[in-house]
Design a protein around this motif. Structure first.
Motif, PDB file in Angstrom:
ATOM      1  N   ILE A  66       0.876  -1.255  -0.145  1.00  0.00           N
ATOM      2  CA  ILE A  66      -0.127   0.016   0.091  1.00  0.00           C
ATOM      3  C   ILE A  66       0.851   1.189  -0.002  1.00  0.00           C
ATOM      4  N   GLY A  67       1.010   1.977  -1.273  1.00  0.00           N
ATOM      5  CA  GLY A  67       1.831   2.946  -1.326  1.00  0.00           C
ATOM      6  C   GLY A  67       3.215   2.423  -1.444  1.00  0.00           C
ATOM      7  N   SER A  68       4.086   2.823  -0.810  1.00  0.00           N
ATOM      8  CA  SER A  68       5.491   2.159  -0.949  1.00  0.00           C
ATOM      9  C   SER A  68       5.816   0.956   0.227  1.00  0.00           C
ATOM     10  N   GLN A  72       3.298  -6.618   5.108  1.00  0.00           N
ATOM     11  CA  GLN A  72       3.982  -6.923   6.119  1.00  0.00           C
ATOM     12  C   GLN A  72       4.476  -5.873   7.216  1.00  0.00           C
ATOM     13  N   THR A  73       5.104  -4.884   6.417  1.00  0.00           N
ATOM     14  CA  THR A  73       5.792  -3.823   7.137  1.00  0.00           C
ATOM     15  C   THR A  73       4.666  -3.099   7.938  1.00  0.00           C
ATOM     16  N   ILE A  74       3.444  -2.927   7.263  1.00  0.00           N
ATOM     17  CA  ILE A  74       2.655  -2.300   7.833  1.00  0.00           C
ATOM     18  C   ILE A  74       2.212  -2.927   9.130  1.00  0.00           C
ATOM     19  N   THR A  75       1.733  -4.354   8.729  1.00  0.00           N
ATOM     20  CA  THR A  75       1.185  -5.101   9.940  1.00  0.00           C
ATOM     21  C   THR A  75       2.309  -5.392  11.110  1.00  0.00           C
ATOM     22  N   ARG A  76       3.486  -5.223  10.702  1.00  0.00           N
ATOM     23  CA  ARG A  76       4.517  -5.551  11.844  1.00  0.00           C
ATOM     24  C   ARG A  76       4.467  -4.228  12.772  1.00  0.00           C
ATOM     25  N   ASN A  77       4.403  -3.244  11.904  1.00  0.00           N
ATOM     26  CA  ASN A  77       4.479  -1.886  12.615  1.00  0.00           C
ATOM     27  C   ASN A  77       3.084  -1.695  13.563  1.00  0.00           C
ATOM     28  N   PHE A  78       2.185  -2.296  13.019  1.00  0.00           N
ATOM     29  CA  PHE A  78       0.935  -2.193  13.794  1.00  0.00           C
ATOM     30  C   PHE A  78       1.136  -3.128  14.913  1.00  0.00           C
TER      31      PHE A  78
END
Ligand SMILES: Nc1ncnc2c1ncn2[C@@H]1O[C@H](COP(=O)(O)OP(=O)(O)O)[C@@H](O)[C@H]1O
Ligand SMILES: [Mg+2]
Lengths: 659, 363
Positions: A66-68, A72-78
């Protein structure tokens, strides 16, 4: 004439049996069709479903973005973000604020004192449920404190609290949306129904991929698992608000929002609280299981004990879970009862400041008296040696008998049955199930059932699935063999009714994990232990439905039979059993569902079924396998559920009774 | 004398008693014309199927339920208008159309001369907050609120300050005689007390139109009687326009100025209680009212003849008394009885005629 009619009534079944026999003859003679043996599933039919699912999820997690940012990056940060409140709550309840580790560990702030928390709990219990509940809370918390389980119990509790807040909030939200828009309701009901049949572990697999090992993955898996009952309860509660109350709200001139928050939700509160009780209990169950993916707490203690075969330690922690479960259950139930009994102006809940005073007062005192922070280890009691002694006593004195029982069952009953199932030709199973579905309901159900059977076949998990069926079937037989007579006995003696239902309630609130402990201790790893654990877990509905079915036979019908000169046995056989038949079938169905949901947990003691496939997938992070094997269990559940429900419906129809 | 002649006499005598006269003069506050409520059908479908001409069988064939059929009536300011009919005859549906808890399928509905069939949501909210109060059969109290807080709820949601709504709630608590129970919860009250809360609450905003849907059907007879008196008492002081639904004929007769009788969705007759008895529109109404003693609904003013100047001996009766109420007096009276109103003699009640009514003589 009458004989001919009887024959005609049974024709579909006869034709069906004939068909099965013919098929069996064909397939066992290794007649080949299109060059393949009908006995086994031809290679080309097996599709790499697991790979597809795994690849799709992996792609989704690692490549899709999503975007750049990748998903997984998003979920891990979440997950990082979610970790914050969990950690904070954990500090508050269990660990306090600590810097450094090992020998340099230095405590900046103690956690809330056990004395404060448990006193506040006892006070609240007293307000909700009087002296009895207060005693229960007092004894329960004392057990946790004096046996050194307090800190881990608080870790578990912190997870449960977080999960309940999120699941209840989200469930309420989805429930309200479903209540307001029919389309949303239909969609959410379909999703929730599937979610409820998929075994617990399957939730862990994708969450692990997306959110990584740790408490927040556990939290999210738990929320997913506990969500359906909250949504369900919310919709049900809102729908059951009397029309007149809703109309009054409108006439009084409420806006839509006022109607929801000031009229409908408060009026629905008693039922919502019942839903909350379920969410709490399901969260606890899942939090315990999620200790496998890093939730910590009492579940982890049990898991570790299971792995090291430390029976005593496992039982002690297990008892801690039981205590926690019983206290949480009784308190939320008392709250629900209080709500539905109607409010009373004379009973006022103690002021919030009183609780705060107790909790912080004791915590303040714990600066001076460290024993109020953590109960000193020297003064801890332990039952572990006692349990270990008892187990070794049993093993020393009854080993031969138990071993004989185990071996006999395995060699002469279970293994042959398993082999028989595994070697059944796929086509035969497919057509048999389809035929049964057709006779019970019609072409639609037959298509559904055969579709699901085919799914299992092409997924490549056929053998594991048959082993699952074998384990489930054996356990259910045991559960019914014990549960049914027990239920019959209780149904006929009203005095036992109340204690029995209390016992059953308690059995059903226990986290599934707990059932493994005694089985493993007595019979070591393997199918027999799994069998015992599953049967113990599944016995409650068998008993409950038997009691319910027998007790709801109309009194007038029984009296008529007695007046007609029936002996008690005849009344039982010719009146009670036929009347209770549909309920008994539903009870059987529920027993099977419970057994299936226990399969994956039982994998911990070393089975070879679908549950084990899911468990292995979980430990090796093979997402695809985990999901497909999980769906396989769901498919078995749906097949048996739809067949038994169709059968019960048919019986109900014949008897002219409403479910 | 036949019923018809009783009525004729009354009209022919040209004597309209004082209250009736003012009733004529009062303005219409609620006007309903050609109202239909058909469950299952949208307005468009109804019109396309030419719904006003359909028979019950044809409605059923469409899968529709015609709960209210072509209702037309006016309600006057200050009147107690009773809608009566057996259960399932469409009373609640009709009243829910009036309050717009449902949307009528066809027809026109006016309150205070404003069309509310097509009112916007804002308009509707305004109407409900200012002009309508409703009492429900099963009380419909909010279970999580105390008596006082239930009563002040309609004010609270309008954003009125706590001081103001508390003061108003206190007034109403006194009005319905619940002083001392302000902080009780609904579950702690008896049915009668709960309905008193329902009544107080429906009057909190001082609405013009007061709607009661079978308010006392769930209560036992003695309490029901008390509360009927309570409604009459409140009406006498507050002068609301009352729309009262009941399936109980005695209740209707006791409190109604006018009664509309519903059968199977249709209003079959509208009239004053004694009109329904003396001139029932059809067999249905006739069977309905056949058990009611004529003397209980016939008032002195309906059968008296014009005032004569001569002085009559003996006690006098009031024009508004029912014949049943003054039965003993009639029997004891030696001759015709003077009728007074506000201390003045307004007519004469012929003894023989009164006795015929007492004896229940009709066709
Ligand atoms: N929401 C609804 N949907 C369909 N039919 C309804 C609905 N509400 C009422 N009805 C039907 O309309 C008819 C009139 O009902 P109602 O107005 O409640 O009667 P009453 O109040 O006189 O007892 C009944 O036949 C009832 O079944
Ligand atoms: Mg009604």
């Amino acid at each position: 004439m009458i004989k001919a009619m009887r024959f005609a009534m049974h024709t579909p079944w006869l034709v069906f049996v004939l068909l099965v026999l013919v098929l069996f003859a064909i397939s066992s003679n290794s007649v080949s069709l299109f060059g393949t043996n009908l006995r086994s599933i031809p290679e080309f039919m097996i599709l790499p479903l697991s790979d597809w699912a795994g690849n799709a999820l992996n792609w989704f997690a690692r490549e899709a973005s999503i975007g750049s940012l990748t998903v997984q990056t998003i979920t891990r940060n979440f997950a990082e973000l979610v970790n914050w409140p969990i950690t904070a709550l954990n500090m508050l309840l269990a660990d306090g604020i600590v810097t450094g580790a090992g020998f340099n560990k230095h405590q900046l702030m103690p956690p809330l004192s056990w004395l404060g928390l448990s006193s506040a709990l006892v006070l609240y219990s007293y307000f909700l449920g009087g002296r009895r509940l207060a005693w229960l809370s007092a004894i329960g918390t004392a057990y946790l404190v004096f046996f050194g389980l307090w800190q881990h119990a608080m870790t578990t509790l912190a997870s449960v609290i977080m999960c309940v807040i999120v699941a209840a909030g989200l469930g309420l939200f989805i429930g309200i949306a479903s209540y307001r828009a029919e389309k949303v309701e239909i969609a959410s009901r379909v999703v929730m129904n599937v979610m409820q049949t998929v075994p617990i572990f399957s939730y862990l697999v994708p969450t692990l991929l997306l959110f990584g090992y740790g408490p927040s993955a556990a939290l999210l898996a738990t929320v997913l698992y506990a969500l359906p009952p909250m949504v369900h309860a919310t919709v049900l509660a809102l729908k059951s608000v009397p029309t007149e109350i809703r109309e009054y709200g409108e006439i009084a001139g409420s806006t839509k929002r006022q109607l929801l928050w000031k009229v409908e939700l408060p009026a629905a509160l008693p039922m919502l609280t019942v839903g909350l009780n379920q969410v709490v209990m399901m969260s606890l169950n899942m939090v315990i299981i999620a200790s496998m993916i890093g939730a910590g707490g009492l579940g982890y203690d049990v898991l570790r004990a299971l792995r090291r075969l430390d029976i005593g330690g496992g039982l002690e922690a297990g008892m801690g879970i039981v205590v926690l479960a019983v206290i949480l259950d009784r308190i939320t139930q008392a709250a629900a009862r209080r709500q539905s009994a109607g409010l009373n102006h004379e009973v006022r809940s103690p002021r919030p400041w009183l609780y705060l005073l107790i909790i912080f007062g004791a915590t303040g005192a714990s600066f001076l008296l460290p024993a109020l922070q953590f109960w000193p280890e020297k003064m801890m009691l332990s039952t572990a040696p006692f349990w270990n002694e008892s187990i070794s006593f049993i093993n020393q004195h009854f080993f031969d008998q138990m071993e004989a029982l185990r071996n006999f069952s395995l060699l002469h009953i279970m293994n042959p049955f398993r082999d028989f199932l595994v070697e059944l030709p796929f086509v035969l199973v497919l057509l048999t199930l389809g035929g049964i579905a057709y006779v019970l309901s019609g072409i639609r159900l037959a298509a559904i059932v055969m579709g699901m059977t085919a799914f299992i076949a092409v997924s490549g998990f056929w053998e594991a699935a048959m082993i699952s069926v074998y384990l489930t079937a054996c356990s259910v037989v045991i559960a019914v063999l014990i549960g049914f007579p027990f239920g019959v006995y209780i149904a006929s003696s009203p005095r036992l009714l109340k204690p029995a239902s209390l016992l059953l309630d308690t059995l059903q609130t226990l986290p599934t994990f707990i059932y493994l402990l005694p089985a493993v201790m007595l019979f070591r790893n393997g199918d027999f232990s799994a069998l015992i654990a599953i049967a113990c877990y599944a016995i409650a509905p068998a008993i409950r439905y038997t009691i319910h079915g027998l007790r709801s036979v109309p009194e007038s019908r029984i009296e008529a039979a007695i007046m007609a000169g029936c002996t008690p046995t005849q009344v039982f056989r010719h009146v009670k059993i036929p009347s209770a038949y549909p309920t008994l079938l539903l009870g059987l169905n529920q027993t099977i569902m419970m057994a299936l949901s226990m399969l994956v947990i039982a994998a911990l003691v070393g089975t070879r079924d679908l549950g084990q496939e899911v468990y292995i997938a979980l430990t090796r992070a093979e997402t695809g396998n985990g999901i497909i094997a999980g769906l396989g269990i769901a498919a078995i559940a749906l097949i048996s559920d739809s067949l038994l429900k169709a059968w019960a419906a048919k019986k109900q129809h014949q008897l002219g009774v409403k479910p | 004398m036949t019923n018809a002649s009783v009525l004729e006499m009354n009209l022919a005598g040209g004597h309209l008693s004082a209250p009736a006269a003012t009733q004529e003069a009062r303005e219409t506050i609620l006007s309903v014309s050609g109202l239909w409520k058909v469950f299952g059908a949208s307005e468009k479908e109804f019109n396309q199927a030419n719904g006003t001409q359909l028979s019950d069988e044809e409605f059923a064939a469409h899968g529709w339920t015609a709960a209210v059929k072509d209702a037309t009536f006016d309600v006057k300011q200050g009147e107690i208008f009773v809608i009566m009919g057996l259960s399932g005859s469409g009373k609640s549906t009709l009243i829910r159309s009036l309050t717009r808890l449902n949307t009528p399928t066809a027809g026109l509905l006016e309150i205070d001369g404003q069309d509310i069939t097509h009112a916007t949501p804002d308009k509707l909210l305004e109407l409900r907050r200012k002009s309508l109060g409703m009492v429900f059969q099963n009380f419909a109290l909010l279970p999580n609120r105390t008596v006082e807080s239930n009563i002040s709820f309609p004010l609270e949601i309008q954003g009125i300050s706590k001081e103001d709504y508390s003061a108003r709630a206190q007034e109403l608590v006194d009005l319905v005689g619940l002083r001392g129970r302000e902080d009780h919860y609904p579950a702690e009250l008896s049915g009668g007390q709960q309905q008193r809360v329902g009544i107080a609450r429906s009057l909190a905003t001082n609405p013009k139109i007061w709607v009661l849907d079978e308010p006392f059907s769930a209560l036992d007879p003695l309490i029901r009687n008390d509360l009927q008196d309570e409604v009459l008492r409140l009406q006498a002081t507050l002068h609301k326009t009352v729309i009262f639904i009941t399936h109980d004929l005695d209740e209707a007769m006791k409190i109604a100025d006018r009664i509309a009788i519903m059968e199977n969705g249709r209003i079959v007759q509208i009239g004053r209680p004694e009109e329904l008895i003396s001139a029932p529109a059809d067999d249905y109404v006739k069977r309905f009212v056949s058990k009611v003693p004529l003397a209980k609904v016939t008032r002195v003013k309906h059968i008296m003849s014009s005032a004569s100047t001569q002085d009559l001996p003996g006690p006098s009766v009031s024009a508004n008394d029912t014949i049943a109420e003054i039965g003993p007096l009639i029997i004891d009276a030696g001759t015709d009885i003077p009728v007074t109103e506000d201390g003045k003699i307004v007519g004469v009640l012929a003894k023989e005629r009164a006795i015929r009514v007492l004896a229940g003589a009709r066709d």
